[in-house]
Write an enzyme that holds these catalytic residues in place. Sequence first.
Site, PDB file in Angstrom:
ATOM      1  N   LYS A 217       0.856  -1.189   0.000  1.00  0.00           N
ATOM      2  CA  LYS A 217       0.000   0.000   0.000  1.00  0.00           C
ATOM      3  C   LYS A 217       0.891   1.237   0.000  1.00  0.00           C
ATOM      4  O   LYS A 217       1.872   1.288   0.765  1.00  0.00           O
ATOM      5  CB  LYS A 217      -0.892  -0.045   1.254  1.00  0.00           C
TER       6      LYS A 217
ATOM      7  N   SER B  96      -9.934   2.177   2.730  1.00  0.00           N
ATOM      8  CA  SER B  96      -8.989   2.855   1.885  1.00  0.00           C
ATOM      9  C   SER B  96      -8.027   1.916   1.149  1.00  0.00           C
ATOM     10  O   SER B  96      -7.428   2.330   0.151  1.00  0.00           O
ATOM     11  CB  SER B  96      -8.168   3.844   2.717  1.00  0.00           C
TER      12      SER B  96
ATOM     13  N   SER C 176     -10.342  -0.032   7.032  1.00  0.00           N
ATOM     14  CA  SER C 176      -9.713  -0.015   5.710  1.00  0.00           C
ATOM     15  C   SER C 176      -9.014  -1.288   5.276  1.00  0.00           C
ATOM     16  O   SER C 176      -8.605  -1.389   4.120  1.00  0.00           O
ATOM     17  CB  SER C 176      -8.708   1.121   5.624  1.00  0.00           C
TER      18      SER C 176
HETATM   19  N1  GLN Z   1     -13.440   4.659   5.990  1.00  0.00           N
HETATM   20  C1  GLN Z   1     -12.830   5.144   7.189  1.00  0.00           C
HETATM   21  C2  GLN Z   1     -12.422   6.572   7.032  1.00  0.00           C
HETATM   22  O1  GLN Z   1     -12.667   7.113   6.021  1.00  0.00           O
HETATM   23  C3  GLN Z   1     -11.686   4.276   7.588  1.00  0.00           C
HETATM   24  C4  GLN Z   1     -10.470   4.525   6.815  1.00  0.00           C
HETATM   25  C5  GLN Z   1      -9.337   3.694   7.282  1.00  0.00           C
HETATM   26  O2  GLN Z   1      -9.521   2.707   8.005  1.00  0.00           O
HETATM   27  N2  GLN Z   1      -8.140   4.126   6.924  1.00  0.00           N
HETATM   28  O3  GLN Z   1     -11.886   7.159   7.898  1.00  0.00           O
END
Ligand code: GLN
Length: 490
Positions: free
Chosen positions: A78, A158, A182
């Site tokens: 990532k 994400s 995410s």
């Molecule tokens: N969807 C969540 C956010 O937008 C979690 C994102 C994540 O876990 N990095 O914050």
Amino acid sequence: MADLTDLTLKAALDGLAARTFSSEEITRAHIAAVEAARPLNAYVLETPDKALDMARAADSRRAAGETAPLLGAPLGVKDLFCTDGVRTTACSNILGNFVPTYESTVTANLWRDGAVMLGKLNLDQFAMGSSNESSCFGPVVNPWRRAGSDVKLTPGGSSGGSAAAVAARLCLGATATDTGGSIRQPAAFTGTVGIKPTYGRCSRWGIVAFASSLDQAGPIARTVEDAAILLNSMAGHDPKDSTSLPAETPDFSAFIGKSVKGLRIGVPREYRADGMPAEIDALWEQGIAWLKDAGCEIVEVSLPHTKYALPAYYIIAPAEASSNLARYDGMRFGLRAEGANLIETYENTRAQGFGEEVKRRILIGTYVLSAGYYDAYYLKALKVRRRIAQDFDQAWEKVDALLTPTAPSAAFALGENADDPVAMYLNDIFTVTVNLAGLPGMSLPAGLDSAGLPLGLQLIGRALDEGTLFSLGGAIEKAANFQARPQLWW
Ligand code: GLN
């Protein structure tokens, strides 16, 4: 020989050990797959030369009689993990062409164990999002499609690039991070396995920070066993991260196949969300039935503060983000948009460099931390967070793990929730509590919806008890026998 990209990580490692093929061969097969899959936009940077160098080095190590847990296995990273000498962007223009001069601890652990890096994977900008649409490189397209439809779906976020790459056979496994879901939600949307370990299990050192008290790295893989193999290498105490736990890393793969008979599994009443699709409910019931068949005892539990989790998360995470992202001032790294004076340079840089969602979070975060609002919002959210953690503590008096759906829907279409941040935030309804409480959570594929899209179940465990999740995950994986895979259309 079967296509080398179709192998699980475990099968690939066995094949490498038996010298059925070399790391260079399996790496080349993946490089070709990555090139052919550019329409998915999963990789934002391909590093084929580096991959081949690393593969040849792995082959030489093996020829010299060395062994290592991941020797010669090609993986994706990532683009939130800093990689020495390789551009790292967090998929934000503000990092521009930032090339770190250091390696994150998690990726360093993978390379120590012999893994090969294929490239950097797309994500929501600074890991903020649930659909990969906030990336400055554009969204990732889910390799899965609804039956009979060519509508482009999100792989979730994400870690959308990581999940899509694993599902589409563009790597044997990938690193990911999870601040509010995410790792788990993209895993659910792509029919892959993802585990967010206990907070502190993997070092955060060298990972671009989003919300430091919630961020945690973990793997996305095609099987529970592959996830265990990757976590074995990724985890471990790191003195460079003050929140890294000084805990031994057990051999997580040893937990798979262990009997789950007699384990008490909690089903939280409050997770029966209003308006949840019947298919998700049915899948949950199916998961309960599988665990019952495996000898588990099912217990209804209550997590009464669940309804406050999303509001608390969307105060705490932006608050920490607004503070963490203050460092992007155009002076030290990444983009600089000159202005007439220093303040204007800051303003121009941040206005041009950050995407819309990131700006929204910085504004919310700055607001809830500002004098006069701190007590009303931030402090209140911290108190809620404590209550949520206590809910879990009470549950652990009665049960050994919890079973829930991972996400309230299957993968949705790109653009579908793009104009409604609150609808987007609702994706995290079953996952954020786990981050707020610092607990381990695993998502694994358990079935398909009526459109043929994968659906995931989530297992939540006690702090540092990932082992039980691997045992239970193994049992569900066996019962579900999930063999579906995306049709190759790209
Ligand atoms: N969807 C969540 C956010 O937008 C979690 C994102 C994540 O876990 N990095 O914050």
